[in-house]
Write a protein that holds these residues in place. Structure first.
Motif, PDB file in Angstrom:
ATOM      1  N   TYR A 471      27.915 -20.930  65.506  1.00 59.90           N
ATOM      2  CA  TYR A 471      29.017 -21.031  66.683  1.00 59.90           C
ATOM      3  C   TYR A 471      29.392 -20.780  67.801  1.00 59.90           C
ATOM      4  N   MET A 472      28.014 -20.217  68.113  1.00 53.86           N
ATOM      5  CA  MET A 472      28.101 -19.261  69.736  1.00 53.86           C
ATOM      6  C   MET A 472      27.816 -20.770  70.256  1.00 53.86           C
ATOM      7  N   SER A 473      26.328 -21.871  69.348  1.00 56.91           N
ATOM      8  CA  SER A 473      26.477 -22.478  69.902  1.00 56.91           C
ATOM      9  C   SER A 473      27.608 -23.648  70.706  1.00 56.91           C
ATOM     10  N   ALA A 474      28.292 -23.401  69.716  1.00 59.75           N
ATOM     11  CA  ALA A 474      29.531 -24.481  69.871  1.00 59.75           C
ATOM     12  C   ALA A 474      30.299 -24.101  70.929  1.00 59.75           C
ATOM     13  N   VAL A 475      30.860 -22.604  71.365  1.00 56.88           N
ATOM     14  CA  VAL A 475      31.563 -22.322  72.130  1.00 56.88           C
ATOM     15  C   VAL A 475      30.256 -22.795  73.314  1.00 56.88           C
ATOM     16  N   ALA A 476      29.562 -22.399  73.425  1.00 58.43           N
ATOM     17  CA  ALA A 476      28.337 -22.680  74.332  1.00 58.43           C
ATOM     18  C   ALA A 476      28.340 -23.767  75.146  1.00 58.43           C
ATOM     19  N   GLY A 477      29.288 -24.824  74.532  1.00 56.17           N
ATOM     20  CA  GLY A 477      28.693 -25.897  74.169  1.00 56.17           C
ATOM     21  C   GLY A 477      27.735 -27.448  74.244  1.00 56.17           C
ATOM     22  N   ASP A 478      27.469 -27.014  73.370  1.00 56.09           N
ATOM     23  CA  ASP A 478      26.103 -27.518  72.701  1.00 56.09           C
ATOM     24  C   ASP A 478      26.543 -27.860  71.705  1.00 56.09           C
ATOM     25  N   LEU A 479      27.065 -28.879  71.346  1.00 56.64           N
ATOM     26  CA  LEU A 479      27.813 -29.384  69.954  1.00 56.64           C
ATOM     27  C   LEU A 479      26.694 -29.784  69.347  1.00 56.64           C
ATOM     28  N   GLU A 480      25.527 -30.585  69.643  1.00 61.54           N
ATOM     29  CA  GLU A 480      24.746 -31.306  69.022  1.00 61.54           C
ATOM     30  C   GLU A 480      23.536 -30.206  68.243  1.00 61.54           C
ATOM     31  N   GLN A 481      23.248 -28.650  69.265  1.00 61.17           N
ATOM     32  CA  GLN A 481      22.354 -27.957  68.661  1.00 61.17           C
ATOM     33  C   GLN A 481      23.509 -26.912  67.014  1.00 61.17           C
ATOM     34  N   ALA A 482      24.795 -26.798  67.063  1.00 55.94           N
ATOM     35  CA  ALA A 482      26.299 -26.380  66.542  1.00 55.94           C
ATOM     36  C   ALA A 482      26.096 -27.129  65.400  1.00 55.94           C
ATOM     37  N   ARG A 483      25.925 -28.422  65.836  1.00 59.58           N
ATOM     38  CA  ARG A 483      25.691 -29.440  63.958  1.00 59.58           C
ATOM     39  C   ARG A 483      24.318 -29.002  63.345  1.00 59.58           C
ATOM     40  N   GLU A 484      24.052 -29.051  64.192  1.00 54.68           N
ATOM     41  CA  GLU A 484      21.902 -28.681  62.923  1.00 54.68           C
ATOM     42  C   GLU A 484      22.146 -26.800  62.873  1.00 54.68           C
ATOM     43  N   TRP A 485      23.212 -26.631  63.117  1.00 52.52           N
ATOM     44  CA  TRP A 485      22.741 -25.047  62.537  1.00 52.52           C
ATOM     45  C   TRP A 485      23.721 -24.799  61.794  1.00 52.52           C
ATOM     46  N   TRP A 486      24.437 -25.661  61.749  1.00 52.73           N
ATOM     47  CA  TRP A 486      25.990 -25.788  60.162  1.00 52.73           C
ATOM     48  C   TRP A 486      25.079 -26.091  59.135  1.00 52.73           C
ATOM     49  N   GLN A 487      24.550 -27.364  59.687  1.00 59.04           N
ATOM     50  CA  GLN A 487      23.968 -28.484  59.128  1.00 59.04           C
ATOM     51  C   GLN A 487      22.573 -27.164  57.807  1.00 59.04           C
ATOM     52  N   LYS A 488      22.207 -26.370  58.123  1.00 55.29           N
ATOM     53  CA  LYS A 488      21.445 -26.121  57.410  1.00 55.29           C
ATOM     54  C   LYS A 488      22.244 -24.917  56.967  1.00 55.29           C
ATOM     55  N   ALA A 489      22.675 -24.097  56.959  1.00 54.32           N
ATOM     56  CA  ALA A 489      23.844 -23.682  56.518  1.00 54.32           C
ATOM     57  C   ALA A 489      24.461 -24.542  55.089  1.00 54.32           C
ATOM     58  N   LEU A 490      24.919 -25.185  55.468  1.00 56.85           N
ATOM     59  CA  LEU A 490      25.656 -26.133  54.557  1.00 56.85           C
ATOM     60  C   LEU A 490      24.599 -26.467  53.556  1.00 56.85           C
ATOM     61  N   GLU A 491      23.525 -26.400  53.949  1.00 57.43           N
ATOM     62  CA  GLU A 491      22.135 -26.955  52.634  1.00 57.43           C
ATOM     63  C   GLU A 491      22.706 -25.800  52.179  1.00 57.43           C
ATOM     64  N   GLU A 492      22.550 -24.825  52.518  1.00 58.59           N
ATOM     65  CA  GLU A 492      22.121 -23.185  51.095  1.00 58.59           C
ATOM     66  C   GLU A 492      23.220 -22.700  50.978  1.00 58.59           C
ATOM     67  N   ASN A 493      24.420 -22.763  51.478  1.00 59.51           N
ATOM     68  CA  ASN A 493      25.567 -21.846  51.498  1.00 59.51           C
ATOM     69  C   ASN A 493      26.286 -22.687  51.644  1.00 59.51           C
TER      70      ASN A 493
END
Length: 581
Positions: A471-493
């Motif tokens: 969430y915060m990565s997306a707000v900060a403008g780092d969309l690649e990092q946001a996608r990476e962390w959301w992908q990890k979240a999707l894999e678990e929950n």
């Protein structure tokens, strides 16, 4: 009444005579406490099978009444218990509290093992329950009424505290569906029982947690001071044998108190009646207090509490307790208040005992020599090692708690609607918000476990950190990092919110076709979740609208027809397709 005599050695409560005499009162109390736990189990089973039940009958639930206006069974029960204590004395703790049952069980097991925990006495630590009671039940109201003014005067100070919404008024929460929502997880519950049960009893004495850590006991203690009923003594028959003090698991110096006051005045007395039952001459009884109902005066004079510490020692240990408590309270978003209190109490005692071990020639713990004749025993080295480990863990927890607080502050400053970031055509995010979001990401990453690049011993349960960092990565403008962390979240929950935001990000970065392909994949993996259907419906309608704008109604109809496989034969959707065709 016969002249008061000085109690014999062993009656003061610091050095108890050998041999604890069991009595009928103890067995009766064990039966009553067992029945209480049976009722708790039945309550839990009712929720499991019915799906809805009465809200938890637990005094801690009163916090939600005072903070959010949620009138629940716990609040009503707590009020009734306090009012009854003002009449009968502090009976609830001894006869109905599950924490007392836990400590009694731990004490009984230790006695079977030949261990007789001696009470630790500290005047300043005895004030902890009152401070906790204020924090739990009065602080929310203080914040609600004082913080609007403080926010104008000292905004930087207010930023450190969790904000409170305006008073919503009282609402009915007597029946609940999510019965376990306010209770800790099993991962926390087991250490809680060990720390607040066995550890506190062994280090602080029987009912050590009640004496130094129970915020509810503070209310009962005050109510007990005005109660017309207490333990009274017929001193004509007293032989100062000390059995009453020896058998008191509330750590009350009964023999001394009855010789001074003719009755028990210590509000720590939980009316267990063990002392009444064990007295060979029937000196003690439960009856009307002498001196009437008064908070101060002859009836409720200060009890003869000794301390094992000097004033300097009291202050130093109070500082140790305070730092430890704030370090553990809420850390990892898992450690509840009472568990943090138990950890702080045990840590404080270990620091106290270790300091004695280093400074004094002879030191023991529960009659086990730690330092004798200038030499440290094996047990002493174990105590030093455990103390060092606990202090090290407290330092780690404190650092994590500080980082957690900083992350929360920056998260609050950077919180925006993600539609502003992930949907084209929205207003840009202000630069200062991006800076706060970047700082939040930095602090949130520090909250990861050591093996994941952070500094924490454990992490919050679930995917809380992954979602927040994304969430915060997306707000900060780092969309690649946001996608990476959301992908990890999707894999678990794979919850709906992350699915929605990840899908929006896929479309923003790769276009509608990539989103359509991704949705096909996740539908296979996760089924027709609400977020997936919402994304697909929105995508299909937008594609149809674009095709229609381009003068191609047949293509628009095909996009809508594709939605039938997702949404079914929705009448509105069929009408739109017919109109286009």
């Amino acid at each position: 009444m016969a002249p008061a005599e000085s109690p014999r050695a062993g009656c003061e409560g610091d050095h108890r005579p050998p041999g604890r005499v069991p009595g009928r009162a103890g067995r009766r109390r064990a039966i009553v406490l067992g029945a209480v736990h049976l009722l708790i189990a039945l309550h839990l089973l009712h929720w499991v099978f019915a799906g809805t039940t009465v809200s938890p009958v637990e005094p801690s639930e009163s916090m939600y009444t005072l903070e959010n206006g949620e009138v629940n069974a716990g609040f009503i029960f707590f009020i009734v218990a306090i009012l009854s204590t003002a009449v009968l004395g502090r009976w609830f703790c001894g006869w109905a509290c599950h924490m007392v049952a836990l400590q009694d069980l731990c004490g009984w097991i230790m006695r079977k093992m030949g261990i007789k925990p001696q009470p630790f006495r500290s005047r300043l630590l005895a004030s902890v329950p009152y401070l906790l009671a204020f924090y739990m039940f009065m602080w929310p109201t203080v914040k609600r009424w004082s913080f609007p003014w403080l926010e104008q005067q000292i905004p930087s100070l207010v930023a450190w505290f969790t904000p409170l919404s305006p008073w919503p008024g009282f609402t009915d929460h007597l029946m609940v569906q999510d019965f376990w929502a306010t209770f800790p997880s099993l991962l926390v519950a087991i250490p809680f029982l060990l720390i607040c049960g066995f550890a506190c009893v062994y280090l602080l004495g029987a009912k050590g947690f009640c004496t130094y850590g129970c915020p509810y006991g503070a209310f009962f203690s005050v109510a007990d001071r005005i109660a017309p009923m207490t333990i009274v003594a017929n001193m004509d028959a007293c032989e100062t044998c000390g059995l009453c003090t020896a058998n008191c698991t509330s750590n009350v110096q009964i023999s001394k108190e009855i010789h001074i006051h003719g009755q028990v005045v210590d509000p720590g007395c939980m009316k267990c009646l063990d002392c009444v039952n064990v007295c060979p001459n029937g000196v003690l009884s439960y009856g009307r207090a002498r001196g009437g109902m008064a908070l101060w005066g002859p009836r409720k004079r200060k009890s003869a509490l000794k301390s094992h510490l000097s004033l300097t020692g009291e202050i130093l240990l109070a500082l140790v307790f305070t730092v430890t408590w704030f370090s553990w309270r809420g850390v990892y978003e898992q450690i509840p208040l009472l568990m943090a209190t138990g950890i702080a109490l045990c840590t404080t005692f270990l620091v106290f005992k270790s300091s004695h071990l280093i400074q004094r020639r002879d030191t023991s713990l529960q009659k086990i020599p730690l330092h004798k004749g200038g030499a440290t025993s094996g047990a002493g080295r174990v105590v030093l090692a455990v103390t060092f480990l606990v202090v090290l863990m407290t330092v780690s927890a404190g650092q994590t708690r500080w980082t957690q607080n900083r992350a929360q502050m920056n998260f609050a400053l950077a919180e925006v609607n993600l539609d502003q970031v992930l949907i084209r055509g929205q207003d840009p995010v202000p630069e200062e918000t991006k800076v706060a979001a970047a700082r939040a990401v930095e602090h949130l990453r520090d909250l990861l476990r050591f093996d994941r690049g952070g500094y924490a011993l454990i992490e919050p349960t679930g995917t809380v950190l992954e979602e927040k960092i994304g969430y915060m990565s997306a707000v900060a403008g780092d969309l690649e990092q946001a996608r990476e962390w959301w992908q990890k979240a999707l894999e678990e929950n794979p919850n709906d919110d992350v699915l929605l935001r990840y899908g929006q990000l896929v479309e923003l970065q790769e276009g509608p076709e990539a989103l359509a392909a991704w949705l096909e994949t996740v539908r296979t993996e996760h089924g027709t979740r609400n977020a997936i259907l919402s994304l697909r419906a929105d995508l299909g309608r937008r594609q149809a609208f674009i095709a229609l704008e381009q003068g191609n109604p047949l293509a628009a109809a095909r996009h809508l027809q594709a939605l039938i496989g997702w949404l079914g034969e929705n009448p509105g959707l069929l009408d739109d397709i017919a109109l286009l065709l």
